[in-house]
Design an enzyme around this catalytic site. Structure first.
Site, PDB file in Angstrom:
ATOM      1  CG  HIS A  55      -0.387   0.098   2.534  1.00  0.00           C
ATOM      2  ND1 HIS A  55       0.414  -0.889   3.073  1.00  0.00           N
ATOM      3  CD2 HIS A  55      -0.457   1.081   3.480  1.00  0.00           C
ATOM      4  CE1 HIS A  55       0.801  -0.528   4.293  1.00  0.00           C
ATOM      5  NE2 HIS A  55       0.292   0.673   4.556  1.00  0.00           N
ATOM      6  CG  HIS A  57       0.180   4.389   4.696  1.00  0.00           C
ATOM      7  ND1 HIS A  57      -0.556   3.659   5.596  1.00  0.00           N
ATOM      8  CD2 HIS A  57      -0.651   5.360   4.229  1.00  0.00           C
ATOM      9  CE1 HIS A  57      -1.778   4.166   5.679  1.00  0.00           C
ATOM     10  NE2 HIS A  57      -1.872   5.200   4.860  1.00  0.00           N
ATOM     11  CG  ASP A  59       5.003   3.152   7.437  1.00  0.00           C
ATOM     12  OD1 ASP A  59       4.108   3.457   6.618  1.00  0.00           O
ATOM     13  OD2 ASP A  59       4.785   2.434   8.431  1.00  0.00           O
ATOM     14  CG  HIS A 120      -3.985   0.306   6.756  1.00  0.00           C
ATOM     15  ND1 HIS A 120      -3.899   0.882   8.000  1.00  0.00           N
ATOM     16  CD2 HIS A 120      -2.816   0.603   6.136  1.00  0.00           C
ATOM     17  CE1 HIS A 120      -2.729   1.498   8.124  1.00  0.00           C
ATOM     18  NE2 HIS A 120      -2.049   1.349   7.009  1.00  0.00           N
ATOM     19  CG  ASP A 137       0.674  -1.184   7.816  1.00  0.00           C
ATOM     20  OD1 ASP A 137       1.537  -2.051   8.067  1.00  0.00           O
ATOM     21  OD2 ASP A 137       0.923   0.034   7.746  1.00  0.00           O
TER      22      ASP A 137
END
Ligand code: ZN
Length: 263
Positions: A55, A57, A59, A120, A137
């Site tokens: 995904h 994000h 991080d 998420h 996540d």
């Protein structure tokens, strides 16, 4: 051809970058930063052959560009998320022959099927194959991701899809959150014997600063409250927290998710 095996690289405070490797080459899942991956590749004398993202994000994708500067490799990622470095846009596909529904790593003869698991983030995907699940996540050991872009209903559906995988499936999550997740799970299900046993195992691993992952789907089904929204004990705790009687799994899940956010 040797079978690939999996190694964890730590990033930031609690992220894991998963390395799928053999004796000379490696693919990485969710490189949030490049430096620890480049260090590892150098130390082990490995060539990078692919990047996989679950995904968007930072991080999880922040290291893509830095790795691409040193290695020109394919980057697999979700079709519907804003990740500019992705070269192969993937989504779940019923047609098993479809290239779009699969990340194929020829060096390992490894085919990873894509599962759409929104909740998420809106376009979050997982990779499943060779008895391994890379779920970013969405599913954590004894927990699940926060609902940043999706609804409780979507997340319940996504988690159900993951819990339908074989019990022996090894679960590689994006973060080391297990111990705090278990503390919450123990409040939801104080009498769950499998959970009590898991807590002892996890506390011991963390004392030695070892990863508590991978988990398995079977262990998650026995101990993760977010996969147990139909269990009487979980329904009872969620209802008591909500101050009203809950019955459907989505309301139970939404209550647990909100409760955990403030735990
Ligand atoms: Zn995330």
């Amino acid at each position: 051809m040797t079978m690939p095996y999996i190694v964890a690289i730590r990033a930031f405070t609690d992220n894991y970058i998963w390395v799928i490797r053999d004796h000379c080459q490696a693919a990485v899942v969710d490189p949030g930063e490049a430096a620890p991956v480049l260090d590892y590749l150098r130390q082990e004398n490995l060539k990078l052959i692919a990047i996989l993202n679950t995904h968007h994000h930072n991080d999880h994708v922040g290291g893509n560009a830095g790795l691409l500067r040193e290695f020109a490799v394919p980057v697999y990622g979700p079709a519907d998320e804003p990740i500019p470095t992705v070269t192969h846009r993937l989504k779940e596909c019923n047609d098993k022959e479809s290239e779009e529904g699969c990340a194929y790593i020829p060096e390992f003869s490894l085919s990873l099927r894509v599962l759409d698991i929104p909740g998420h983030t809106a376009g979050h995907i997982a990779y499943y194959g060779g008895n391994m699940l890379f779920c970013g996540d969405t599913l954590f050991a004894c927990g699940c991701g926060k609902l940043f872009e999706g609804t409780a209903e979507q997340m319940v559906y996504s988690l159900q899809k993951l819990s339908d995988l074989p019990n022996k499936t090894l679960v590689y999550c994006g973060h080391e959150y297990t111990l705090s997740n278990i503390r919450f799970a123990r409040v939801v299900e104080p009498d769950n014997q499998a959970l009590i046993e898991r807590q002892a195992v996890v506390e011991n691993l963390r004392k030695q600063n070892l990863p508590t992952l991978p988990s398995t789907i079977g262990l998650e089904k026995a101990t993760n409250p977010f996969l147990r929204c139909q269990q009487p004990e979980v329904i009872k705790s969620a209802s008591s927290h909500a101050g009203k009687s809950l019955s459907d799994p989505v309301s139970v899940f939404a209550t647990l998710r909100d409760w955990k956010n403030h735990f």
